[in-house]
Design a protein around this motif. Structure first.
Motif, PDB file in Angstrom:
ATOM      1  N   ALA A 124       0.828  -1.208   0.000  1.00  0.00           N
ATOM      2  CA  ALA A 124       0.000   0.000   0.000  1.00  0.00           C
ATOM      3  C   ALA A 124       0.860   1.255   0.000  1.00  0.00           C
ATOM      4  O   ALA A 124       0.562   2.241  -0.702  1.00  0.00           O
ATOM      5  CB  ALA A 124      -0.929  -0.011   1.205  1.00  0.00           C
ATOM      6  N   VAL A 184       1.041   4.224  -2.943  1.00  0.00           N
ATOM      7  CA  VAL A 184       0.867   5.656  -2.678  1.00  0.00           C
ATOM      8  C   VAL A 184       2.056   6.444  -3.199  1.00  0.00           C
ATOM      9  O   VAL A 184       1.896   7.521  -3.808  1.00  0.00           O
ATOM     10  CB  VAL A 184       0.663   5.883  -1.164  1.00  0.00           C
ATOM     11  N   GLU A 194       1.911   6.687  -6.984  1.00  0.00           N
ATOM     12  CA  GLU A 194       0.892   7.649  -7.414  1.00  0.00           C
ATOM     13  C   GLU A 194       1.366   9.079  -7.196  1.00  0.00           C
ATOM     14  O   GLU A 194       1.145   9.966  -8.037  1.00  0.00           O
ATOM     15  CB  GLU A 194      -0.403   7.384  -6.657  1.00  0.00           C
ATOM     16  N   LEU A 195       2.040   9.300  -6.056  1.00  0.00           N
ATOM     17  CA  LEU A 195       2.571  10.632  -5.793  1.00  0.00           C
ATOM     18  C   LEU A 195       3.639  11.017  -6.812  1.00  0.00           C
ATOM     19  O   LEU A 195       3.684  12.158  -7.294  1.00  0.00           O
ATOM     20  CB  LEU A 195       3.137  10.680  -4.377  1.00  0.00           C
TER      21      LEU A 195
END
Length: 452
Positions: free
Chosen positions: A424, A428, A431-432
Motif C-alpha cells: 500500500a 501511494v 501515485e505521488l
C-alpha cells in the motif's frame, strides 16, 4: 550453565560491514524483528540460566529467534541452523550485528533450551507474538473479546501401527537389548520374524485374513518366548533399559483388539488413536490439541495439548484459562461447534454459543458465521507449519510443539500484514511520483508557450 557475558568488540570489526549496511532494511524479517520486544525473553528466561560454573548459555534472542524461524518456515532444528549461516536476514532477526560464517549453535542446543524453559517458556514466545500482532496492527485489542475454540489432532512421527510390525519390532528390540547386557537367548527368531511380518502384510493386502491371523499368532508366540527367556535369565535385578523394553513387550503381548489403552508405538508409548470423523483419515495417531483463535482475524491466542483424548467439552475450561493467561483478557463470547454440546462455563460473564444455537439476535447470527475461521487456521498450521507431524519426544514434547505451532502461525499473519502495508505504501508513493511528474511536465509546457 551461566549467562553469557556481553560480547567485547574485536579489532577486525573495524574492517567489517555491519548487517544494516548490507541488507534491505525494508525486508519483512527486518520489520518483524522491530515489532517484537526481545527484552521479554531476557527477563523471563535469564533466571533459568544463572550459574557461576559451566559453559555460558547462548543469548536468549538468538535462541528465541531460531525457534521463531523454525516454526515460521516449517524447518527442522538442523535446517534452521544451516539456513541461519546462509541468510543475513536470519542473522539480523536473531540479533547479530555482523555477518557470521559459522553455525550459531549445535541443533541439539535447541532441544536442551526447549526442555529447560518448558511449556511456560514457550507460552511466553506465543504471548509475544500476540503482543507483536497488536503493535503491527494485525489485530485490535477489542478482537480478543470474541474467540473461536476447536480441537484437532497433532499426529506423532510414527509409522502406521500394524500388529505384525509392532510384534516383530518388540521382539527385535528386546533381543538386541538382552544381547547388549550379555544375556544369551535360547533363540531370537531373527530369521523367521521379518519373513512372518512380510507375509502378514501380503495376506492383509490380498484380504486373506485367516492366513494373516496365522502369521500374527506366530509373531505373538515368538515374542512371548523371548519375553519368558529374558525373565528367566535376567532375574530380579535387571538394568533399567532392559526392564523398560521388557515392560513394553509385555504390554504389547497382552493387548488385544478390543482393548482401550493400546500401545501404538514402541518409541512413543503416549500416542493415542483419535477418530475425528474424517472420510480421508478416519483414525489419527497422536494427541488431541485445543486451538483458540480470534473470531475476526484468526490469530492464535491459545493452544494446548490435551492428553488422554478427552471429550471436547471437558477441554473448554482449560482452553479459556490459557487464553486469559496469554492475553490478560477474559473473552466475553466463545464460539464452538457441536462437539462442545453439554459444556458449561464456571464464569457467568462468558457466553458460549454453539453452531446449532437457534433464536439468536441478528448480530449474533452474523457473528456465529465466523466460527468456521478456525478450520482454515488449523489447515494452514498443518500445511504451512509443523502441526502435521510432531518429532518431539513424550507428552512434554507434544505440549511444547503445539504452542510453538501457534506462534509460527501468528508470525505468518504478521508478515502478511507487513507485506500488505508495504504494498500500500509503494502504491501511494508511485501515485505521488506520477502526479509530481505530470505537474512538472505541465509547468514546463506553459513556460515554453510563454517563451514562444
Amino acid at each position: 550453565m551461566r549467562a553469557k557475558p556481553p560480547v567485547e568488540p574485536r579489532v577486525d570489526d573495524l574492517f567489517r560491514s555491519e548487517l544494516v549496511n548490507i541488507i534491505n532494511m525494508r525486508h519483512e524479517l527486518v520489520r518483524l524483528a522491530e515489532v517484537i520486544d526481545w527484552s521479554v525473553f531476557d527477563r523471563e528466561f535469564g533466571a533459568q540460566f544463572v550459574s557461576t560454573t559451566g559453559r555460558p548459555a547462548l543469548p536468549t534472542r538468538r535462541v528465541a529467534g531460531l525457534l521463531y524461524l523454525k516454526h515460521l518456515y516449517a524447518l527442522s532444528d538442523e535446517e534452521v541452523v544451516e539456513r541461519w549461516v546462509e541468510s543475513p536476514y536470519f542473522q539480523f532477526f536473531c540479533g547479530e550485528r555482523y555477518f557470521q560464517h559459522e553455525v550459531p549453535c549445535d541443533p541439539s542446543s535447541l532441544v536442551r533450551w526447549r526442555q529447560r524453559i518448558g511449556e511456560e517458556g514457550v507460552e511466553w514466545l506465543l504471548t509475544e507474538t500476540i503482543e507483536a500482532a497488536k503493535r503491527s496492527g494485525t489485530i485490535r485489542k477489542v478482537s480478543l473479546s470474541t474467540i473461536v475454540v476447536d480441537t484437532t489432532v497433532q499426529p506423532k512421527a510414527i509409522a502406521h501401527p500394524t500388529d505384525s510390525r509392532l510384534l516383530n519390532r518388540a521382539r527385535e528390540q528386546l533381543a538386541d537389548e538382552a544381547k547388549a547386557h550379555g544375556i544369551e537367548l535360547r533363540q531370537s527368531y531373527a530369521r523367521v520374524g521379518p519373513r512372518a511380518e512380510q507375509q502378514a502384510g501380503r495376506y492383509a493386502h490380498a484380504k486373506q485374513f485367516r492366513r494373516m491371523h496365522g502369521q500374527l499368532r506366530k509373531l505373538r508366540g515368538w515374542l512371548g518366548r523371548v519375553i519368558r527367556d529374558v525373565e528367566r535369565k535376567a532375574g530380579e535385578s535387571m538394568p533399567a533399559r532392559l526392564a523398560h523394553r521388557l515392560a513394553l513387550a509385555r504390554r504389547l503381548h497382552a493387548q488385544r483388539r478390543e482393548d482401550s489403552d493400546k500401545l501404538y508405538a514402541l518409541h512413543a508409548p503416549e500416542v493415542e488413536c483419535i477418530a475425528k470423523g474424517k472420510a480421508r483419515t478416519p483414525y489419527e495417531f497422536g494427541v488431541k490439541v485445543s486451538v483458540a483463535v480470534t473470531a475476526k482475524e484468526g490469530l492464535v491466542v491459545g493452544m494446548r495439548s490435551m492428553p488422554g483424548n478427552p471429550y471436547d467439552g471437558h477441554t473448554l475450561e482449560n482452553a479459556i484459562e490459557q487464553v486469559e493467561i496469554l492475553t490478560a483478557t477474559t473473552p466475553s463470547i466463545v464460539l464452538a461447534d457441536r462437539g462442545y454440546r453439554g459444556a458449561t462455563l464456571e464464569n457467568p460473564a462468558i457466553r458460549l454459543i454453539l453452531s446449532y444455537t437457534r433464536k439468536l439476535p441478528p448480530a449474533l447470527k452474523r457473528l456465529l458465521k465466523r466460527r468456521q475461521v478456525v478450520e482454515p487456521v488449523i489447515g494452514h498450521m498443518k500445511t504451512d507449519g509443523l502441526l502435521d507431524r510432531n518429532w518431539l519426544k513424550g507428552e512434554r514434547g507434544d505440549a511444547l510443539h503445539a504452542v510453538m505451532c501457534g506462534a509460527g502461525h501468528n508470525l505468518r499473519l504478521i508478515l502478511a500484514r507487513l507485506r500488505a502495508l508495504y504494498c500500500a505504501l509503494m502504491a501511494v508513493l508511485d501515485e505521488l511520483a506520477d502526479s509530481l511528474a505530470r505537474g512538472s511536465n505541465g509547468a514546463f509546457d506553459s513556460q515554453h508557450r510563454l517563451a514562444s
